[in-house]
Design a protein around this motif. Structure first.
Motif, mmCIF file in Angstrom:
data_model
loop_
_atom_site.group_PDB
_atom_site.id
_atom_site.type_symbol
_atom_site.label_atom_id
_atom_site.label_comp_id
_atom_site.label_asym_id
_atom_site.label_seq_id
_atom_site.Cartn_x
_atom_site.Cartn_y
_atom_site.Cartn_z
ATOM 1 N N GLU A 154 10.222 -1.018 -2.127
ATOM 2 C CA GLU A 154 8.804 -1.259 -1.900
ATOM 3 C C GLU A 154 8.403 -0.754 -0.506
ATOM 4 O OE1 GLU A 154 10.476 -4.948 -4.076
ATOM 5 O OE2 GLU A 154 11.047 -3.632 -2.430
ATOM 6 N N THR B 37 8.370 -6.203 0.484
ATOM 7 C CA THR B 37 7.589 -5.724 1.625
ATOM 8 C C THR B 37 6.595 -6.814 1.992
ATOM 9 O OG1 THR B 37 6.236 -3.889 2.479
ATOM 10 C CG2 THR B 37 5.872 -4.528 0.185
ATOM 11 N N LEU C 145 0.390 -1.057 -2.180
ATOM 12 C CA LEU C 145 1.844 -1.084 -2.104
ATOM 13 C C LEU C 145 2.417 -0.070 -3.088
ATOM 14 C CD1 LEU C 145 2.515 -4.941 -2.029
ATOM 15 C CD2 LEU C 145 1.952 -3.389 -0.138
ATOM 16 N N VAL D 214 3.310 -8.608 3.274
ATOM 17 C CA VAL D 214 1.867 -8.466 3.418
ATOM 18 C C VAL D 214 1.343 -9.711 4.118
ATOM 19 C CG1 VAL D 214 -0.340 -8.313 2.209
ATOM 20 C CG2 VAL D 214 1.632 -7.010 1.380
ATOM 21 N N GLY E 124 3.513 -2.630 2.946
ATOM 22 C CA GLY E 124 3.096 -3.920 3.468
ATOM 23 C C GLY E 124 2.789 -3.862 4.958
#
Length: 130
Positions: A6, A124, A20, A126, A9
């Motif tokens: 991923e 990731t 993302l 956020v 973020g």
């Protein structure tokens, strides 16, 4: 084996947008339903949404419906999570997961019943500031 990574973020203000990405490698990406999940601090991981392996259907948790959109680009072996109108409560580590030949709704239902998808990325972060 499918490897998932991923990215995207970061810190964003409430009301903002973020996209993302989930890059896949290994087996045939187009054969996998792709799901997005998130885990907020002190909370259990929850289902956010998914896209069918065929790419023809999506399914979302009520908490993000109308704000988040999932898509995929099989040529790039990548799935995306477009997040709009972000709220502080969207703050979490976001994970993508893959399950072979699974529809979007099936991924949500399976996860709700305790099933753990076969392949996961490392996530990731956020962070949505108020």
């Amino acid at each position: 084996q499918v490897q998932l990574v991923e990215s995207g973020g970061r810190l964003v203000q409430a009301g903002g947008s973020l996209r993302l990405s989930c890059a896949a490698s290994g087996r045939t990406f187009s054969s996998y339903g792709m799901g997005w999940f998130r885990q907020a601090p002190g909370k259990e991981r929850e289902f956010v949404g998914a896209i069918s392996w065929s790419g023809s259907g999506t399914y979302y948790a009520d908490s993000v419906k109308g704000r988040f959109t999932i898509s995929r680009d099989n040529a790039k072996n990548t799935a995306y999570l477009q997040m709009n109108s972000l709220k502080p409560e969207d703050t979490a580590v976001y994970y993508c997961a893959a399950e072979e030949r699974t529809s979007a709704q099936a991924m949500g239902v399976m996860y709700a019943r305790g099933y753990v998808m076969d392949y996961w990325g490392k996530g990731t972060l956020v962070t949505v500031s108020s």
